[in-house]
Design a protein around this motif. Structure first.
Motif, short mmCIF file in Angstrom:
data_model
loop_
_atom_site.label_atom_id
_atom_site.label_comp_id
_atom_site.label_asym_id
_atom_site.label_seq_id
_atom_site.Cartn_x
_atom_site.Cartn_y
_atom_site.Cartn_z
N ASP A 195 0.84 -1.36 0.03
CA ASP A 195 0.16 0.11 -0.15
C ASP A 195 0.90 1.16 -0.02
O ASP A 195 1.95 1.34 0.75
N GLU A 228 -1.56 7.07 9.30
CA GLU A 228 -2.29 6.89 10.50
C GLU A 228 -3.61 5.94 10.17
O GLU A 228 -3.78 4.81 11.04
N SER A 229 -4.36 6.38 9.35
CA SER A 229 -5.51 5.56 9.05
C SER A 229 -5.42 4.31 8.77
O SER A 229 -6.03 3.54 9.14
N LYS A 230 -4.62 4.15 7.80
CA LYS A 230 -3.94 2.56 7.22
C LYS A 230 -3.56 1.74 8.61
O LYS A 230 -4.15 0.44 8.68
N LYS A 284 -4.24 2.17 11.54
CA LYS A 284 -5.33 1.89 12.63
C LYS A 284 -6.10 0.92 12.10
O LYS A 284 -6.78 -0.25 12.73
N ALA A 285 -6.26 0.77 10.66
CA ALA A 285 -7.26 -0.31 10.39
C ALA A 285 -6.46 -1.68 9.82
O ALA A 285 -7.20 -2.56 9.68
N ASP A 286 -5.38 -1.58 9.58
CA ASP A 286 -4.65 -2.95 9.50
C ASP A 286 -3.02 -3.26 10.35
O ASP A 286 -2.53 -1.79 10.58
N TYR A 287 -2.84 -4.34 10.05
CA TYR A 287 -1.17 -4.63 10.34
C TYR A 287 -0.48 -4.76 9.41
O TYR A 287 -0.66 -5.55 8.33
N TYR A 288 0.66 -4.05 9.57
CA TYR A 288 1.80 -4.30 8.24
C TYR A 288 3.04 -5.01 9.06
O TYR A 288 3.53 -4.61 10.04
N THR A 290 -0.42 3.38 17.15
CA THR A 290 -1.71 3.36 17.18
C THR A 290 -2.50 2.21 17.56
O THR A 290 -3.74 2.04 17.33
N GLN A 291 -1.93 1.40 18.29
CA GLN A 291 -2.64 0.20 19.12
C GLN A 291 -3.17 0.64 20.47
O GLN A 291 -2.56 1.04 21.22
#
Length: 72
Positions: A31, A40-42, A44-48, A71-72
């Motif tokens: 991504d 930050e949005s990404k 918060k929504a997913d783990y990388y 962000t966790q």
């Protein structure tokens, strides 16, 4: 493997994303975002598994720095 690339110059970020995809292989997801807020949005929504950050990103409005907070 999930990779997030954060770079404010689209041509550079796109090139990094292509390289990351080639190295990580067909099963990887890469991504690309262009600013800290989108990152930050990404996050918060997913783990990388890997986050590559442009160290010269412009500052966020209302903040002294462009750091990404936990962000966790």
């Amino acid at each position: 493997m999930k990779i997030l690339i954060i770079h404010d110059r689209p041509e550079v970020g796109t090139e990094f994303a292509k390289i990351a995809q080639e190295v990580a292989g067909a099963g990887a997801r890469v991504d690309l975002v262009q600013d800290v807020r989108a990152a930050e949005s990404k996050l918060k929504a997913d783990y990388y598994d890997l986050v590559a950050i442009d160290l010269t990103l412009p500052m966020k409005a209302g903040r002294q720095d462009a750091t990404l907070e936990n962000t966790q």
